[in-house]
Design a protein around this motif. Structure first.
Motif, short mmCIF file in Angstrom:
data_model
loop_
_atom_site.label_atom_id
_atom_site.label_comp_id
_atom_site.label_asym_id
_atom_site.label_seq_id
_atom_site.Cartn_x
_atom_site.Cartn_y
_atom_site.Cartn_z
N ALA A 65 -9.29 -36.54 41.72
CA ALA A 65 -10.57 -37.05 42.20
C ALA A 65 -11.70 -36.08 41.89
O ALA A 65 -12.79 -36.47 41.45
CB ALA A 65 -10.50 -37.33 43.70
N GLY A 66 -11.44 -34.79 42.10
CA GLY A 66 -12.46 -33.78 41.82
C GLY A 66 -12.78 -33.69 40.34
O GLY A 66 -13.95 -33.56 39.95
N VAL A 103 -12.43 -36.11 38.14
CA VAL A 103 -13.15 -37.32 37.75
C VAL A 103 -14.64 -37.17 38.06
O VAL A 103 -15.51 -37.51 37.24
CB VAL A 103 -12.58 -38.57 38.46
CG1 VAL A 103 -13.52 -39.76 38.31
CG2 VAL A 103 -11.20 -38.92 37.90
N GLU A 104 -14.95 -36.67 39.25
CA GLU A 104 -16.35 -36.50 39.63
C GLU A 104 -17.06 -35.52 38.70
O GLU A 104 -18.20 -35.74 38.27
CB GLU A 104 -16.44 -36.04 41.08
CG GLU A 104 -16.12 -37.13 42.09
CD GLU A 104 -17.00 -38.36 41.93
OE1 GLU A 104 -18.23 -38.21 41.80
OE2 GLU A 104 -16.44 -39.48 41.91
N ALA A 105 -16.39 -34.41 38.38
CA ALA A 105 -16.99 -33.42 37.49
C ALA A 105 -17.17 -33.99 36.09
O ALA A 105 -18.20 -33.75 35.43
CB ALA A 105 -16.11 -32.17 37.46
N ARG A 111 -17.61 -37.15 35.27
CA ARG A 111 -18.74 -38.08 35.30
C ARG A 111 -20.08 -37.35 35.28
O ARG A 111 -21.09 -37.86 34.77
CB ARG A 111 -18.67 -38.94 36.56
CG ARG A 111 -17.68 -40.09 36.46
CD ARG A 111 -17.63 -40.75 37.80
NE ARG A 111 -16.94 -42.01 37.77
CZ ARG A 111 -16.52 -42.65 38.85
NH1 ARG A 111 -16.72 -42.12 40.04
NH2 ARG A 111 -15.90 -43.80 38.75
N ALA A 112 -20.08 -36.17 35.86
CA ALA A 112 -21.32 -35.39 35.93
C ALA A 112 -21.60 -34.65 34.62
O ALA A 112 -22.59 -33.92 34.52
CB ALA A 112 -21.24 -34.40 37.08
N ARG A 138 -15.12 -44.96 32.30
CA ARG A 138 -15.07 -43.99 33.41
C ARG A 138 -16.09 -44.29 34.50
O ARG A 138 -15.85 -44.01 35.68
CB ARG A 138 -15.26 -42.57 32.89
CG ARG A 138 -16.59 -42.30 32.24
CD ARG A 138 -16.68 -40.87 31.74
NE ARG A 138 -17.92 -40.64 31.01
CZ ARG A 138 -18.28 -39.46 30.51
NH1 ARG A 138 -17.50 -38.42 30.71
NH2 ARG A 138 -19.40 -39.32 29.85
N GLU A 139 -17.24 -44.86 34.13
CA GLU A 139 -18.25 -45.15 35.15
C GLU A 139 -17.86 -46.35 36.02
O GLU A 139 -18.39 -46.52 37.12
CB GLU A 139 -19.60 -45.41 34.48
CG GLU A 139 -20.17 -44.21 33.73
CD GLU A 139 -20.28 -42.97 34.60
OE1 GLU A 139 -20.62 -43.12 35.80
OE2 GLU A 139 -20.04 -41.86 34.09
N ARG A 194 -13.98 -46.63 40.41
CA ARG A 194 -14.60 -46.37 41.72
C ARG A 194 -13.67 -45.66 42.70
O ARG A 194 -13.98 -45.49 43.85
CB ARG A 194 -15.06 -47.70 42.34
CG ARG A 194 -16.22 -48.34 41.57
CD ARG A 194 -17.48 -47.53 41.74
NE ARG A 194 -18.59 -48.06 40.98
CZ ARG A 194 -18.99 -47.59 39.80
NH1 ARG A 194 -18.37 -46.55 39.26
NH2 ARG A 194 -20.00 -48.13 39.17
N GLN A 195 -12.48 -45.29 42.24
CA GLN A 195 -11.52 -44.53 43.03
C GLN A 195 -10.98 -45.27 44.25
O GLN A 195 -10.52 -44.66 45.21
CB GLN A 195 -12.11 -43.18 43.46
CG GLN A 195 -12.48 -42.30 42.27
CD GLN A 195 -12.61 -40.84 42.61
OE1 GLN A 195 -11.81 -40.32 43.36
NE2 GLN A 195 -13.58 -40.17 42.03
#
Length: 209
Positions: free
Chosen positions: A7-8, A10-12, A14-15, A59-60, A63-64
């Protein structure tokens, strides 16, 4: 420091952190390779690439609600189905494929994974003789340790349907093994330790990751 959980990462990713995306793919590459190995033979590397490319492109949209692993395997399953349909069209046959009926043995001519023991070879061939939908469920269960709930996420099925497919898949696998082998002792040896042979295949023939 980036959270090293899926999860972490994925967020990084996307950023804009490409290293996080690379870490995700490295973590899950072997599992995706296993998914294709006993189903498509030499086409495996291309389908692995298609799977990760689709993951990048989508990837966008992730939504997890499910895990990243489930999301990735849901893409791999769609890629696999598309590949089989393309094979049918290329062979000038009906492009429609019923994955509840057609098996990898019928759709792909090569048994790509090389197993050391007779029991392992029998198990691999038995899996390939199942309808693709059942083969996918059992291989994800045996080799990736997926629960019925995770299988439901990957295949977009109700939980009860996933449980039924897993149970029915085991029943059909045992029937296929009995059809394939002439030696009662080999059949007994295979059935007596089915989970064990599957686990050894994961380590020895299909690659641990």
């Amino acid at each position: 420091m980036v959270d090293d959980s899926d999860a972490g990462l994925v967020e990084a990713w996307r950023a804009g952190d490409r290293a996080a995306g690379k870490r995700l793919f490295e973590r899950h590459y072997a599992a995706v390779a296993r998914f294709f190995r006993n189903k498509v033979g030499e086409a495996g590397p291309d389908l692995i690439q298609r799977t990760f490319l689709a993951c990048v492109e989508g990837r966008e949209r992730f939504r997890q609600e499910a895990s990243f692993r489930s999301y990735l395997f849901s893409i791999a399953y769609k890629v696999l189905c598309k590949h089989y349909r393309e094979q049918r069209r290329a062979a000038d046959r009906d492009g429609g494929v019923d994955f509840a009926e057609a098996s990898a043995h019928e759709l792909s001519s090569m048994l790509s994974a090389v197993a050391a023991r007779q029991e392992q070879r029998l198990l691999l061939e038995g899996l390939r003789r199942l309808a693709v939908d059942y083969q996918v469920v059992l291989e994800l269960h045996y080799w990736e340790g997926m629960s019925a709930a995770e299988l439901a996420e990957v295949l977009a099925l109700p939980l009860g349907t996933a449980k039924t497919r897993l149970r029915r898949g085991r029943e059909l696998l045992m029937a296929r093994l009995a059809e394939l082998v002439a030696s009662p002792s080999l059949l007994q040896s295979t059935l007596a330790n089915l989970d064990g042979w599957a686990a050894q295949l994961r380590l020895q023939a299909l690659g641990e990751g």
